[in-house]
Design a protein around this motif. Sequence first.
Motif, PDB file in Angstrom:
ATOM      1  N   GLY A  23      27.544  45.969  18.358  1.00  0.00           N
ATOM      2  CA  GLY A  23      28.773  45.609  19.052  1.00  0.00           C
ATOM      3  C   GLY A  23      28.516  44.912  20.375  1.00  0.00           C
ATOM      4  N   ASP A  24      29.249  45.304  21.390  1.00  0.00           N
ATOM      5  CA  ASP A  24      29.158  44.646  22.690  1.00  0.00           C
ATOM      6  C   ASP A  24      27.874  44.960  23.438  1.00  0.00           C
ATOM      7  N   ASP A  25      27.074  45.906  22.940  1.00  0.00           N
ATOM      8  CA  ASP A  25      25.765  46.144  23.553  1.00  0.00           C
ATOM      9  C   ASP A  25      24.796  45.002  23.272  1.00  0.00           C
ATOM     10  N   LEU A  26      25.083  44.231  22.231  1.00  0.00           N
ATOM     11  CA  LEU A  26      24.256  43.068  21.916  1.00  0.00           C
ATOM     12  C   LEU A  26      24.574  41.929  22.876  1.00  0.00           C
ATOM     13  N   LYS A  27      23.528  41.353  23.452  1.00  0.00           N
ATOM     14  CA  LYS A  27      23.686  40.271  24.418  1.00  0.00           C
ATOM     15  C   LYS A  27      22.892  39.045  23.954  1.00  0.00           C
ATOM     16  N   PRO A  28      23.241  37.859  24.455  1.00  0.00           N
ATOM     17  CA  PRO A  28      22.521  36.645  24.036  1.00  0.00           C
ATOM     18  C   PRO A  28      21.012  36.735  24.196  1.00  0.00           C
ATOM     19  N   HIS A  29      20.514  37.410  25.241  1.00  0.00           N
ATOM     20  CA  HIS A  29      19.064  37.457  25.438  1.00  0.00           C
ATOM     21  C   HIS A  29      18.388  38.304  24.360  1.00  0.00           C
ATOM     22  N   HIS A  30      19.125  39.237  23.745  1.00  0.00           N
ATOM     23  CA  HIS A  30      18.550  39.981  22.632  1.00  0.00           C
ATOM     24  C   HIS A  30      18.308  39.051  21.445  1.00  0.00           C
ATOM     25  N   TRP A  31      19.237  38.127  21.224  1.00  0.00           N
ATOM     26  CA  TRP A  31      19.065  37.177  20.125  1.00  0.00           C
ATOM     27  C   TRP A  31      17.964  36.176  20.427  1.00  0.00           C
ATOM     28  N   ASP A  32      17.783  35.819  21.676  1.00  0.00           N
ATOM     29  CA  ASP A  32      16.663  34.937  22.034  1.00  0.00           C
ATOM     30  C   ASP A  32      15.343  35.584  21.641  1.00  0.00           C
ATOM     31  N   ALA A  33      15.217  36.884  21.958  1.00  0.00           N
ATOM     32  CA  ALA A  33      13.986  37.602  21.610  1.00  0.00           C
ATOM     33  C   ALA A  33      13.840  37.717  20.101  1.00  0.00           C
ATOM     34  N   PHE A  34      14.940  38.093  19.428  1.00  0.00           N
ATOM     35  CA  PHE A  34      14.824  38.288  17.987  1.00  0.00           C
ATOM     36  C   PHE A  34      14.533  36.975  17.270  1.00  0.00           C
ATOM     37  N   TRP A  35      15.064  35.878  17.769  1.00  0.00           N
ATOM     38  CA  TRP A  35      14.782  34.578  17.158  1.00  0.00           C
ATOM     39  C   TRP A  35      13.279  34.287  17.152  1.00  0.00           C
ATOM     40  N   GLU A  36      12.592  34.631  18.227  1.00  0.00           N
ATOM     41  CA  GLU A  36      11.145  34.435  18.275  1.00  0.00           C
ATOM     42  C   GLU A  36      10.463  35.304  17.221  1.00  0.00           C
ATOM     43  N   PHE A  37      10.917  36.557  17.078  1.00  0.00           N
ATOM     44  CA  PHE A  37      10.344  37.425  16.051  1.00  0.00           C
ATOM     45  C   PHE A  37      10.585  36.843  14.660  1.00  0.00           C
ATOM     46  N   TYR A  38      11.809  36.413  14.417  1.00  0.00           N
ATOM     47  CA  TYR A  38      12.199  35.906  13.103  1.00  0.00           C
ATOM     48  C   TYR A  38      11.406  34.649  12.747  1.00  0.00           C
ATOM     49  N   GLN A  39      11.232  33.749  13.710  1.00  0.00           N
ATOM     50  CA  GLN A  39      10.464  32.533  13.442  1.00  0.00           C
ATOM     51  C   GLN A  39       9.037  32.864  13.023  1.00  0.00           C
ATOM     52  N   ASP A  40       8.415  33.810  13.715  1.00  0.00           N
ATOM     53  CA  ASP A  40       7.037  34.175  13.395  1.00  0.00           C
ATOM     54  C   ASP A  40       6.941  34.760  11.991  1.00  0.00           C
ATOM     55  N   THR A  41       7.838  35.699  11.671  1.00  0.00           N
ATOM     56  CA  THR A  41       7.821  36.306  10.341  1.00  0.00           C
ATOM     57  C   THR A  41       8.147  35.279   9.264  1.00  0.00           C
ATOM     58  N   GLY A  42       9.182  34.446   9.498  1.00  0.00           N
ATOM     59  CA  GLY A  42       9.578  33.446   8.520  1.00  0.00           C
ATOM     60  C   GLY A  42       8.492  32.440   8.237  1.00  0.00           C
ATOM     61  N   ALA A  43       7.771  32.023   9.286  1.00  0.00           N
ATOM     62  CA  ALA A  43       6.699  31.050   9.105  1.00  0.00           C
ATOM     63  C   ALA A  43       5.584  31.624   8.236  1.00  0.00           C
ATOM     64  N   ARG A  44       5.307  32.919   8.406  1.00  0.00           N
ATOM     65  CA  ARG A  44       4.242  33.538   7.625  1.00  0.00           C
ATOM     66  C   ARG A  44       4.673  33.832   6.194  1.00  0.00           C
ATOM     67  N   LYS A  45       5.942  34.184   5.995  1.00  0.00           N
ATOM     68  CA  LYS A  45       6.413  34.570   4.658  1.00  0.00           C
ATOM     69  C   LYS A  45       6.810  33.373   3.801  1.00  0.00           C
ATOM     70  N   TRP A  46       7.563  32.454   4.397  1.00  0.00           N
ATOM     71  CA  TRP A  46       8.183  31.395   3.596  1.00  0.00           C
ATOM     72  C   TRP A  46       7.742  29.985   3.996  1.00  0.00           C
ATOM     73  N   GLY A  47       6.864  29.865   4.980  1.00  0.00           N
ATOM     74  CA  GLY A  47       6.457  28.547   5.445  1.00  0.00           C
ATOM     75  C   GLY A  47       7.326  28.057   6.578  1.00  0.00           C
ATOM     76  N   GLN A  48       8.606  28.297   6.462  1.00  0.00           N
ATOM     77  CA  GLN A  48       9.537  28.026   7.551  1.00  0.00           C
ATOM     78  C   GLN A  48      10.752  28.932   7.382  1.00  0.00           C
ATOM     79  N   PRO A  49      11.380  29.333   8.479  1.00  0.00           N
ATOM     80  CA  PRO A  49      12.525  30.245   8.381  1.00  0.00           C
ATOM     81  C   PRO A  49      13.693  29.598   7.642  1.00  0.00           C
ATOM     82  N   TYR A  50      14.438  30.416   6.899  1.00  0.00           N
ATOM     83  CA  TYR A  50      15.610  29.927   6.187  1.00  0.00           C
ATOM     84  C   TYR A  50      16.798  29.707   7.127  1.00  0.00           C
ATOM     85  N   LEU A  51      16.953  30.581   8.103  1.00  0.00           N
ATOM     86  CA  LEU A  51      18.136  30.558   8.955  1.00  0.00           C
ATOM     87  C   LEU A  51      17.877  29.752  10.218  1.00  0.00           C
ATOM     88  N   THR A  52      18.908  29.091  10.708  1.00  0.00           N
ATOM     89  CA  THR A  52      18.794  28.343  11.954  1.00  0.00           C
ATOM     90  C   THR A  52      19.114  29.249  13.143  1.00  0.00           C
TER      91      THR A  52
END
Length: 380
Positions: A212-241
């Motif tokens: 909910g409202d505890d989620l802030k934009p900077h949390h998504w900035d951090a998670f995007w970095e995590f997601y890119q790293d995992t996506g690059a290793r699993k699928w070659g490139q992340p599916y989601l933008t």
Amino acid sequence: MNDMLTLTTHPSIAAIDPQVWDGFGDGNPFTSHRFLLALEQSRSVGTGTGWQPLHLTVAMGDTITGVAPLYAKSHSQGEYIFDHGWAQAYVRAGGRYYPKLQCAVPFTPATGPRLLAGDDTARAGLLAGMMQLAERLDASGSHVTFCTEHEADLGAAAGFLPRITQQYHWLNRGYGSYDDFLAGLSSRKRKDLRKERARAQAFGGTIRHLTGDDLKPHHWDAFWEFYQDTGARKWGQPYLTRAFFDRIHETMRDDILLVLAEMDGKPIAGALNFLGPDAIYGRYWGCAADHAFLHFELCYHQAIDHAIAHGLSRVEAGAQGDHKLARGYEPVPIHSLHWVRDPGFLGALQTYLDQEREAMGAEIEALADFTPFRKGELQP
């Protein structure tokens, strides 16, 4: 189509009234109008992605009686019920496997209704419409993945071939606490999980649950970095933008649980979950630093904690992963439906799937013996 039913295709879900679409849903976050719209608006699906929206509505007169998420596919990526071998065989036999039609939630191996309708007449109309649409578009066939068992039965009656695969789900048997869950395990497995959690939680920081409202934009900035790293290793490139995460923050943050591990106030790892009325769905994980067992803690144990605390019946932790067995996740059957226009290939596919279903049933039964539960603890 039945003379009383009219099928319409829509190149964007934005063309369908959200209240009409969601009125047929069961609260599953992935088939919600806002989730599917976020995929389109963020350009995670659409032109150039191999997932071209072609959503269906079926109507009786002027009244829409059912809807279904449908895509024209030019590849088989991001589906998780794999048909790569079928595609190769189809080409070897002289056919053209792509495009095909896929009734699914892109990049999301989570179970739930796919034929969203008020009754089985409308569901049957959607299935018949998918067949007719494949003919009209010269697609090789139509597929419905991660559907319900009832939908699989309807599809079989309509001429689709049912398929059974398997996933690992954690099932809540009325536990009041994580210790209640552990009490059902063998002594050695119970000790192993306690040690694993203690080691994971000793990484030197804190674990936070954000929704909910505890989620802030900077949390998504951090998670995007995590997601890119995992996506690059699993699928070659992340599916989601990156824009997808901004969209779900705007429209779905109450349906999200982000579990973050932080050190000195800085996120170092995270697991993204979506929340349904009776389940928590683990979707993505990533980290900026390796710590022993932290992946298992954030993705599996913390999800179990949340399910118990909120009375949810299950945790769906995504596709594959035999390591989930040792953590109390059990093998369960997953249903899908498949139909191809070529009658010869359809016959060969039926023979294959008949054999696969028998083998899969035996595999699920065998895997159940590797769960950590005490013998006789699990109920049917």
